[in-house]
Design a protein around this motif. Structure first.
Motif, PDB file in Angstrom:
ATOM      1  N   LEU A 127      59.869  32.167 -95.888  1.00  0.00           N
ATOM      2  CA  LEU A 127      60.183  32.302 -94.470  1.00  0.00           C
ATOM      3  C   LEU A 127      59.402  31.281 -93.643  1.00  0.00           C
TER       4      LEU A 127
ATOM      5  N   SER B  54      63.777  33.393 -90.281  1.00  0.00           N
ATOM      6  CA  SER B  54      64.068  34.777 -90.647  1.00  0.00           C
ATOM      7  C   SER B  54      65.376  35.241 -90.012  1.00  0.00           C
ATOM      8  N   PHE B  59      67.458  38.725 -90.784  1.00  0.00           N
ATOM      9  CA  PHE B  59      66.502  39.790 -90.471  1.00  0.00           C
ATOM     10  C   PHE B  59      66.582  40.161 -88.997  1.00  0.00           C
ATOM     11  N   ILE B  64      61.357  41.235 -88.415  1.00  0.00           N
ATOM     12  CA  ILE B  64      60.570  40.007 -88.274  1.00  0.00           C
ATOM     13  C   ILE B  64      59.182  40.332 -87.721  1.00  0.00           C
TER      14      ILE B  64
END
Lengths: 142, 142
Positions: A127, B54, B59, B64
């Motif tokens: 990430l 992300s 997400f 996150i």
DNA sequence: CTTGAACCTTCAGTGGCTAGAGGATGTAGA
DNA sequence: TCTACATCCTCTAGCCACTGAAGGTTCAAG
């Protein structure tokens, strides 16, 4: 004569949602009792079923509006309905392609997690650094 | 010292979105010039990149938030980050399965459209009558 | 010192619902 | 006929993750 609750049960639509559809003009204003409660007939049940089924297939309310309009005019050529469905199909295919790329990336992340401290966690590392990704996944949302 | 515009370009995030992330506490409040303009450093750039990446992987902002928190504490066990990623992977797989069923149905609809009048249009007919569907597709949204 | 691009805050809107408050109605049983 | 209570009503606000616009200020290059 059907109450809104009956319509709700028959179509699997929440009562509030039915009122919402009426508010945005997707469902017609139904008749009312003396006391002001909504009463529907079977044509309205059909219309709501159409809407719900279209939603299940992912059509937007705007698209459904067009489809309903076409459905109300049986003598017009159906190219338009066809085009709307094709557009929807295309969208679904694009979304699938995107999800496929995401799945690949997520699988790799999860697979490589060592189970140690977050400092060494592959999930977080990926990430942090996009360059570790093997696939492209530019657009957000969709 | 980076302006918000520079940050925006470097991460592909709209300026308003960066301010929005600050507002909801996802990005820290940056320093300001005398005149009141935001100035960022490279750690904030990293954080925003993390957030954006992300997001690209689908997400939610809440997820996150958790991931960022974990990333800020490198000595904690990384089970949690792993669990979040696994959850996301599962969601992606569910969505893919759903889209696959929709694609099948849409393809069939489009394929069977005769190109005549809307009254005979297979697309509209299928929407009218769920029982013509070969696949299940119950949930809306997701 | 002037220009104008970029910045600031604040508010409203998107899609497609969903939840809740606070009150009115309709219907089945006693 | 009365009563209980499930269902109905309107209205407002909230969800997610932004996005756009209005109207005004600041910064940096020339």
């Amino acid at each position: 004569m059907l109450t809104i609750g009956t319509l709700s049960k028959k179509t699997g639509t929440k009562v509030q949602t039915i009122r919402y559809y009426e508010q945005i003009g997707l469902m017609p204003e139904p008749g009312r009792t003396e006391g002001g409660q909504r009463r529907y007939d079977s044509s309205q049940l059909d219309r709501l079923s159409f809407i719900r089924h279209s939603r299940q297939l992912g059509f937007s309310l705007d698209a459904i509006r067009e489809l309903l309009d076409l459905s109300d005019h049986p003598n017009r050529p159906c190219d338009e309905a066809d085009a709307i469905a094709r557009r929807q199909l295309k969208q679904v295919e694009q979304r699938m392609a995107r999800l496929k790329a995401l799945r690949t990336e997520l699988k790799r992340m999860v697979h490589e997690c060592s189970g140690g401290r977050t400092g060494d966690c592959k999930v977080l590392e990926v990430l942090r650094d996009h360059s570790e990704c093997l696939t492209e996944h530019e657009e957000i949302g969709a």
